[in-house]
Design a protein around this motif. Structure first.
Motif, short mmCIF file in Angstrom:
data_model
loop_
_atom_site.label_atom_id
_atom_site.label_comp_id
_atom_site.label_asym_id
_atom_site.label_seq_id
_atom_site.Cartn_x
_atom_site.Cartn_y
_atom_site.Cartn_z
N GLU A 369 64.80 55.63 68.71
CA GLU A 369 63.65 55.11 69.46
C GLU A 369 63.12 53.83 68.82
N PHE A 370 63.00 53.83 67.49
CA PHE A 370 62.53 52.63 66.79
C PHE A 370 63.52 51.48 66.98
N TRP A 371 64.81 51.75 66.81
CA TRP A 371 65.84 50.73 66.88
C TRP A 371 65.87 50.07 68.26
N HIS A 372 65.80 50.86 69.31
CA HIS A 372 65.83 50.31 70.66
C HIS A 372 64.61 49.43 70.93
N ARG A 373 63.44 49.90 70.51
CA ARG A 373 62.23 49.10 70.75
C ARG A 373 62.25 47.82 69.92
N ASP A 374 62.73 47.89 68.70
CA ASP A 374 62.79 46.72 67.83
C ASP A 374 63.76 45.68 68.38
N VAL A 375 64.90 46.13 68.87
CA VAL A 375 65.88 45.21 69.45
C VAL A 375 65.34 44.57 70.73
N GLU A 376 64.71 45.38 71.57
CA GLU A 376 64.16 44.84 72.82
C GLU A 376 63.14 43.74 72.55
N GLU A 377 62.35 43.91 71.50
CA GLU A 377 61.37 42.87 71.17
C GLU A 377 62.05 41.67 70.52
N SER A 378 63.07 41.92 69.73
CA SER A 378 63.75 40.83 69.04
C SER A 378 64.42 39.87 70.01
N ILE A 379 65.05 40.41 71.06
CA ILE A 379 65.82 39.58 72.00
C ILE A 379 65.01 39.20 73.22
N ARG A 380 63.70 39.32 73.14
CA ARG A 380 62.85 39.09 74.31
C ARG A 380 63.16 37.77 75.01
N GLN A 381 63.41 36.72 74.26
CA GLN A 381 63.62 35.39 74.84
C GLN A 381 65.04 35.18 75.34
N LEU A 382 65.93 36.15 75.10
CA LEU A 382 67.31 36.12 75.61
C LEU A 382 68.03 34.81 75.27
N ASN A 383 67.78 34.34 74.08
CA ASN A 383 68.35 33.07 73.63
C ASN A 383 69.16 33.31 72.36
N THR A 384 70.37 32.78 72.32
CA THR A 384 71.22 32.98 71.14
C THR A 384 70.84 32.05 69.99
N LYS A 385 70.10 30.98 70.26
CA LYS A 385 69.84 29.97 69.23
C LYS A 385 69.14 30.52 67.99
N PRO A 386 68.04 31.29 68.11
CA PRO A 386 67.40 31.78 66.88
C PRO A 386 68.31 32.70 66.06
N PHE A 387 69.17 33.45 66.70
CA PHE A 387 70.07 34.33 65.96
C PHE A 387 71.15 33.51 65.23
N ILE A 388 71.63 32.46 65.89
CA ILE A 388 72.60 31.59 65.23
C ILE A 388 71.93 30.88 64.05
N GLU A 389 70.69 30.42 64.23
CA GLU A 389 69.98 29.77 63.13
C GLU A 389 69.81 30.72 61.95
N GLU A 390 69.47 31.96 62.24
CA GLU A 390 69.28 32.94 61.17
C GLU A 390 70.58 33.20 60.43
N ALA A 391 71.69 33.32 61.19
CA ALA A 391 72.98 33.56 60.56
C ALA A 391 73.41 32.37 59.70
N VAL A 392 73.17 31.17 60.19
CA VAL A 392 73.54 29.96 59.44
C VAL A 392 72.70 29.84 58.17
N LEU A 393 71.39 30.11 58.27
CA LEU A 393 70.53 30.06 57.08
C LEU A 393 71.02 31.01 56.00
N HIS A 394 71.54 32.14 56.41
CA HIS A 394 71.94 33.15 55.45
C HIS A 394 73.11 32.71 54.59
N VAL A 395 74.07 31.99 55.20
CA VAL A 395 75.31 31.67 54.47
C VAL A 395 75.40 30.20 54.06
N SER A 396 74.41 29.39 54.40
CA SER A 396 74.46 27.97 54.03
C SER A 396 73.69 27.75 52.73
N ASP A 397 73.64 26.52 52.32
CA ASP A 397 72.93 26.15 51.09
C ASP A 397 71.44 26.37 51.27
N TRP A 398 70.83 27.17 50.41
CA TRP A 398 69.41 27.47 50.52
C TRP A 398 68.53 26.34 49.98
#
Length: 517
Positions: A369-398
């Motif tokens: 129940e928590f996981w489904h609600r958290d995901v639904e709120e996370s993807i509210r904007q239905l845009n891949t850009k913030p997720f790509i930005e987060e993934a790039v920040l994780h593995v690029s030079d900090w």
């Protein structure tokens, strides 16, 4: 010839079986003189009773005949193959029979008592072949049906809820959504600000923590949506420095005017590390729960890198490579998983390998129940850009290293000019790094953030206190565990003292000595 003429010919016998149709047959082939035949109109139709009109054969009759013909062909083919098999491989002199005769005789002797349950007029060999075939056929049908039913019950569509967050206006014009738990700001003895991780939202924080527990310790827990997640506006040029500044603006906007604690879980720890680097004067201390670091950090030893990467599935390694080299290709994966409009298990959506306790946790209804609600709120904007930005920040030079957080004295450099400046100004050596406490909780069976990462942090930051959790995984200790949450708060804040009785009482004795400019 006399025998032929003295008996009825086959034509005459055939004609005797049917009524007289007026047909007369003559033939000179065997020297028999017969009247010539002539045709008359007749209503005789082979295979049809007299009096019925001829009708064309229907399509279903044709298909039925075709199926029967193919069935006969397949049956004959099977018989032919069986004959070939018997003649070539099941003879007394064949290699197969010689090798299997002994074991087959032994097995047959031991299982001979089962033949008593078979009908007396049936060959045991054929009967047992039929029984075994039916057994495997039934098992296959049950397996297919079970798989179909389980897949149908797990499919759940994503539901985007109406906006409900409280938002603040940032200095650059963006809006940030946040969520509060615990005591009000005027009674908060301690303030915790928690950035969330990948595919999460402001609803994360410490999943399942009770309001009563926060009140016992006088804690105010503030969580927020990262730029582009949930109801927060995207940032045009997001980096870890801007992430730390967003945290400061949030603290000021919600009434946290003094120092606060930062809480980082999993990949959300990346933003907590940035806060320790860029705004150390606003941070009292850090609570890191299974914290991620950059897996490509050059400071890691070969052994630490090997122990980290060997825990991850191949699909996750591919995503890290794409985030580092070809980030736009991540859209392909995201659109087919958590942005597909359907829910799925966390280990499938994020390509995670989980230990035993973590697998048990994600099967619980509370977690789902928590996981489904958290995901639904996370993807509210239905845009891949913030997720790509987060993934790039994780593995690029900090733009900083964890070793920069180690507290040390920075004295004037070598040379005549730094020495003269030091002598005339009488300046003391400058303290750098983060001086506050850092507590790290790490499960020994965590396969999402392997313990090798925490070993690396402990080596780089010797002052950090590492709390090893035997047999715990990535979620088992931190999600929906009341006693675990109590232990974490007790470690950070000591014995529970409840909320502040008045707004005039200072929260920390040393905070007045380090005002935020």
């Amino acid at each position: 010839m006399s025998e032929v003429t003295g008996s009825k010919s086959w034509r005459e016998e055939f004609m005797s079986l049917v009524e007289d149709t007026g047909i007369r047959y003559t033939s000179d082939a065997i020297g028999i003189s017969s009247p010539s035949f002539e045709t008359k109109s007749s209503e005789f139709i082979v295979g049809e009773p007299e009096g019925q009109s001829a009708e064309s054969e229907s399509l279903m009759d044709q298909l039925e005949g075709f199926a029967k013909a193919w069935g006969e062909i397949v049956l004959e083919l099977g018989k032919g193959c069986m004959d070939i098999l018997q003649q070539n491989f099941l003879t007394e002199d064949s290699y197969v029979v010689k090798k299997l005769r002994g074991p087959a005789t032994t097995v047959s002797a031991r299982l001979g008592f089962l033949n008593e349950y078979l009908p007396e007029d049936r060959d045991p060999f054929h009967a047992w072949l039929v029984i075994i075939f039916i057994f495997f056929l039934a098992a296959a049908v049950l397996n297919v049906n079970n798989g179909r039913d389980s897949s149908v019950t797990r499919v759940k569509k994503v539901h985007i809820h109406p906006p409900s967050a409280t938002r603040i206006l940032l200095p650059d014009g963006r809006h940030m959504a946040y969520h509060e738990q615990g005591v009000p700001s005027d009674k908060a003895r301690y303030s915790l600000i928690a950035p969330h991780g990948f595919l999460s939202s402001r609803f994360a924080g410490l999943p399942g923590i009770k309001e009563s527990l926060l009140e016992d310790f006088g804690v105010r827990l503030v969580t927020y949506d990262l730029p582009g997640f949930g109801e927060s506006d995207p940032h045009p040029k997001r980096n870890l420095n801007s992430s730390a500044l967003d945290m400061v603006h949030l603290a000021n906007a919600v009434g946290v005017s003094e120092k606060f604690w930062v809480l980082g879980f999993s990949s959300g720890a990346m933003h907590a590390w940035a806060a320790l680097k860029y705004i150390p004067d606003r941070i009292v201390g850090a609570a890191m729960l299974a914290p991620m670091v950059n897996p490509y950090d050059s400071s890691m030893t070969k052994e630490e890198i090997s122990k980290t990467w060997e825990k991850w599935v191949q699909r996750r390694k591919i995503k890290y490579y794409l985030a580092r080299r070809f980030p736009k290709l991540l859209t392909f994966f995201y659109r087919r998983t958590f942005l597909s409009g359907k829910h799925g298990q966390i280990d499938k959506w994020l390509s995670l390998s989980l230990g035993k306790k973590d697998k048990d946790v994600i099967e619980r209804p509370k977690f789902e129940e928590f996981w489904h609600r958290d995901v639904e709120e996370s993807i509210r904007q239905l845009n891949t850009k913030p997720f790509i930005e987060e993934a790039v920040l994780h593995v690029s030079d900090w733009s900083f290293k964890l070793s920069d957080l180690r507290e040390r004295k920075k004295c004037p450099g070598k040379g005549i000019f730094p020495w003269l400046k030091f002598m005339y100004s009488q300046a003391d050596c400058e303290l750098t790094g983060f001086p506050g406490p850092i507590h790290i909780w790490q499960g020994t069976d965590d396969q999402v953030v392997p313990p090798a990462m925490t070993d690396y942090v402990a080596r780089i930051l010797p002052s950090a206190v590492v709390h090893k959790l035997p047999d715990e995984g990535h979620f088992s200790y931190f999600f929906f565990c009341d006693e675990c949450h109590r232990q974490i708060l007790s470690t950070l804040f000591g014995n529970p003292k409840g909320p502040l009785p008045s707004t005039n009482q200072p929260k920390f004795e040393d905070e007045a000595q380090h005002p935020w400019p």
